[in-house]
Design a protein around this motif. Structure first.
Motif, mmCIF file in Angstrom:
data_model
loop_
_atom_site.group_PDB
_atom_site.id
_atom_site.type_symbol
_atom_site.label_atom_id
_atom_site.label_comp_id
_atom_site.label_asym_id
_atom_site.label_seq_id
_atom_site.Cartn_x
_atom_site.Cartn_y
_atom_site.Cartn_z
ATOM 1 N N VAL A 1 2.364 1.764 -3.439
ATOM 2 C CA VAL A 1 1.369 2.239 -4.406
ATOM 3 C C VAL A 1 1.064 3.719 -4.199
ATOM 4 O O VAL A 1 1.021 4.513 -5.146
ATOM 5 C CB VAL A 1 0.083 1.394 -4.296
ATOM 6 C CG1 VAL A 1 -1.036 2.010 -5.119
ATOM 7 C CG2 VAL A 1 0.353 -0.038 -4.757
ATOM 8 N N LEU A 2 0.867 4.110 -2.946
ATOM 9 C CA LEU A 2 0.590 5.514 -2.656
ATOM 10 C C LEU A 2 1.760 6.399 -3.024
ATOM 11 O O LEU A 2 1.594 7.519 -3.539
ATOM 12 C CB LEU A 2 0.235 5.677 -1.181
ATOM 13 C CG LEU A 2 -1.076 5.017 -0.724
ATOM 14 C CD1 LEU A 2 -1.258 5.183 0.781
ATOM 15 C CD2 LEU A 2 -2.269 5.611 -1.471
ATOM 16 N N TRP A 3 2.949 5.937 -2.783
ATOM 17 C CA TRP A 3 4.145 6.729 -3.098
ATOM 18 C C TRP A 3 4.270 6.957 -4.602
ATOM 19 O O TRP A 3 4.584 8.035 -5.070
ATOM 20 C CB TRP A 3 5.362 6.010 -2.552
ATOM 21 C CG TRP A 3 6.646 6.756 -2.761
ATOM 22 C CD1 TRP A 3 7.075 7.882 -2.133
ATOM 23 C CD2 TRP A 3 7.655 6.399 -3.702
ATOM 24 N NE1 TRP A 3 8.284 8.259 -2.604
ATOM 25 C CE2 TRP A 3 8.678 7.355 -3.579
ATOM 26 C CE3 TRP A 3 7.802 5.373 -4.618
ATOM 27 C CZ2 TRP A 3 9.826 7.302 -4.348
ATOM 28 C CZ3 TRP A 3 8.950 5.313 -5.380
ATOM 29 C CH2 TRP A 3 9.938 6.285 -5.245
ATOM 30 N N LYS A 4 3.998 5.882 -5.360
ATOM 31 C CA LYS A 4 4.069 6.024 -6.817
ATOM 32 C C LYS A 4 2.987 6.964 -7.338
ATOM 33 O O LYS A 4 3.214 7.772 -8.244
ATOM 34 C CB LYS A 4 3.939 4.660 -7.475
ATOM 35 C CG LYS A 4 5.177 3.785 -7.316
ATOM 36 C CD LYS A 4 5.021 2.474 -8.060
ATOM 37 C CE LYS A 4 6.277 1.640 -7.952
ATOM 38 N NZ LYS A 4 6.153 0.359 -8.681
ATOM 39 N N ARG A 5 1.790 6.874 -6.778
ATOM 40 C CA ARG A 5 0.706 7.753 -7.212
ATOM 41 C C ARG A 5 1.002 9.217 -6.880
ATOM 42 O O ARG A 5 0.689 10.134 -7.631
ATOM 43 C CB ARG A 5 -0.601 7.341 -6.565
ATOM 44 C CG ARG A 5 -1.171 6.048 -7.124
ATOM 45 C CD ARG A 5 -2.507 5.729 -6.483
ATOM 46 N NE ARG A 5 -3.090 4.518 -7.071
ATOM 47 C CZ ARG A 5 -4.252 4.001 -6.675
ATOM 48 N NH1 ARG A 5 -4.952 4.610 -5.703
ATOM 49 N NH2 ARG A 5 -4.721 2.901 -7.247
ATOM 50 N N LYS A 6 1.606 9.444 -5.757
ATOM 51 C CA LYS A 6 1.925 10.815 -5.349
ATOM 52 C C LYS A 6 2.982 11.427 -6.251
ATOM 53 O O LYS A 6 2.947 12.607 -6.570
ATOM 54 C CB LYS A 6 2.388 10.805 -3.900
ATOM 55 C CG LYS A 6 2.657 12.191 -3.346
ATOM 56 C CD LYS A 6 3.038 12.110 -1.873
ATOM 57 C CE LYS A 6 3.301 13.512 -1.311
ATOM 58 N NZ LYS A 6 3.686 13.460 0.114
ATOM 59 N N VAL B 1 0.838 -1.207 0.000
ATOM 60 C CA VAL B 1 0.000 0.000 0.000
ATOM 61 C C VAL B 1 0.864 1.244 0.000
ATOM 62 O O VAL B 1 0.608 2.218 -0.730
ATOM 63 C CB VAL B 1 -0.956 -0.023 1.211
ATOM 64 C CG1 VAL B 1 -1.670 1.330 1.350
ATOM 65 C CG2 VAL B 1 -1.971 -1.139 1.065
ATOM 66 N N VAL B 2 1.898 1.253 0.811
ATOM 67 C CA VAL B 2 2.784 2.417 0.872
ATOM 68 C C VAL B 2 3.456 2.656 -0.472
ATOM 69 O O VAL B 2 3.557 3.800 -0.949
ATOM 70 C CB VAL B 2 3.830 2.220 1.987
ATOM 71 C CG1 VAL B 2 4.910 3.311 1.901
ATOM 72 C CG2 VAL B 2 3.160 2.262 3.350
#
Length: 283
Positions: free
Chosen positions: A236-241, A233-234
């Motif tokens: 994925v969120l990092w890549k999206r940000k 999850v971390v």
């Protein structure tokens, strides 16, 4: 004086018999066995002559360098006698060979003798539970190790609860629902000097199967899965940000390096000059 001497002779004879009786060794055999009787000597003198007796009758005699082995009665043809150590070996034993075996070495009665006893080979025993209605709701039950031990000589009994060997030397044993819940099966053993026989195992009515204690395994697995999920999850969120920032940088790079016509752009002045030159040449 003569009376005193006679009394001393009687006392010495009684003492000799008592000593000899203390050295009687029981030995056991069954049909077809080989009986080996060894002699323990403290005397280091060489053996000159040997005489074995069976129930007081002549059995075997041998004289060193003077007479060959001589056998008597039913022992002819199946007996060996060692002149070196007085060992007697009798083959193909039968019930008729039961009795006392004594030996004389160098014309003296040896203190050691044997009491040979014929016994039967044991058969497989069976565990019998009493009462027959014994069940998990009973408070206690009695187990009996049943077998035909007639003429089997000294027989000992022992019990095995599950994989644990119990030192119980009785034919019967009591079990209860408090002390025997962890033993799944029950087995009895009987033995005599010729060997041992084991019964088939029976189920213990008081056995309680252990519960499936899975938390000890599941908890670590769940923890690992949780850690993996959190890491995913971390990421994925990092890549999206970071995605919009990467696109913006790419847009800036393209706008400063590519001209609207798809060529390489220069400075504003150069671009203006090129445009005017193109117009003049066209005109």
């Amino acid at each position: 004086m003569a009376t005193l001497s006679g009394l001393c002779v009687l006392l010495l004879a009684a003492l000799s018999r008592a000593v000899a009786g203390d050295n009687v060794t029981p030995v056991y055999f069954t049909d077809g066995d080989v009986l080996t009787l060894n002699v323990t000597r403290s005397d280091t003198k060489p053996i000159q002559n040997i005489l074995w007796k069976f129930n007081g009758n002549l059995l075997a005699e041998r004289v060193q360098n003077k007479a060959p082995l001589e056998l008597f009665g039913t022992f002819i043809g199946r007996t060996d006698l060692s002149i070196a150590d007085a060992r007697l070996v009798v083959r193909n034993m039968s019930k008729a060979d039961t009795g006392a075996y004594s030996v004389e070495i160098n014309s003296k009665v040896h203190a050691q003798s044997y009491d040979a006893k014929w016994i039967k080979v044991l058969r497989q025993p069976e565990v019998v539970m009493r009462p027959l209605t014994c069940s998990p709701v009973s408070e206690s039950c009695t187990l009996s190790c049943e077998a035909d031990t007639t003429e089997a000589g000294p027989v000992t009994h022992s019990w095995k609860m599950g994989v644990n060997q119990l030192k119980v030397s009785t034919k019967d044993m009591q079990i209860n629902k408090t002390d025997h819940v962890n033993d799944e099966t029950i087995t009895c053993l009987i033995s005599n000097p010729l060997g041992e026989q084991v019964s088939a195992p029976i189920n213990n009515p008081f056995y309680v199967a252990p519960t499936n204690n899975t938390p000890g395994i599941v908890v670590p697995i769940l923890l690992v899965l949780c850690v993996v999920v959190v890491v995913v999850v971390v990421l994925v969120l990092w890549k999206r940000k970071l995605g919009p920032f990467k696109n913006r940088d790419a847009t800036k790079t393209v706008s400063t390096t590519l001209s609207p016509l798809g060529g390489v752009s220069g400075t504003p002045s150069e671009e203006h000059g090129l445009t005017e030159k193109g117009v003049n040449e066209t005109a």
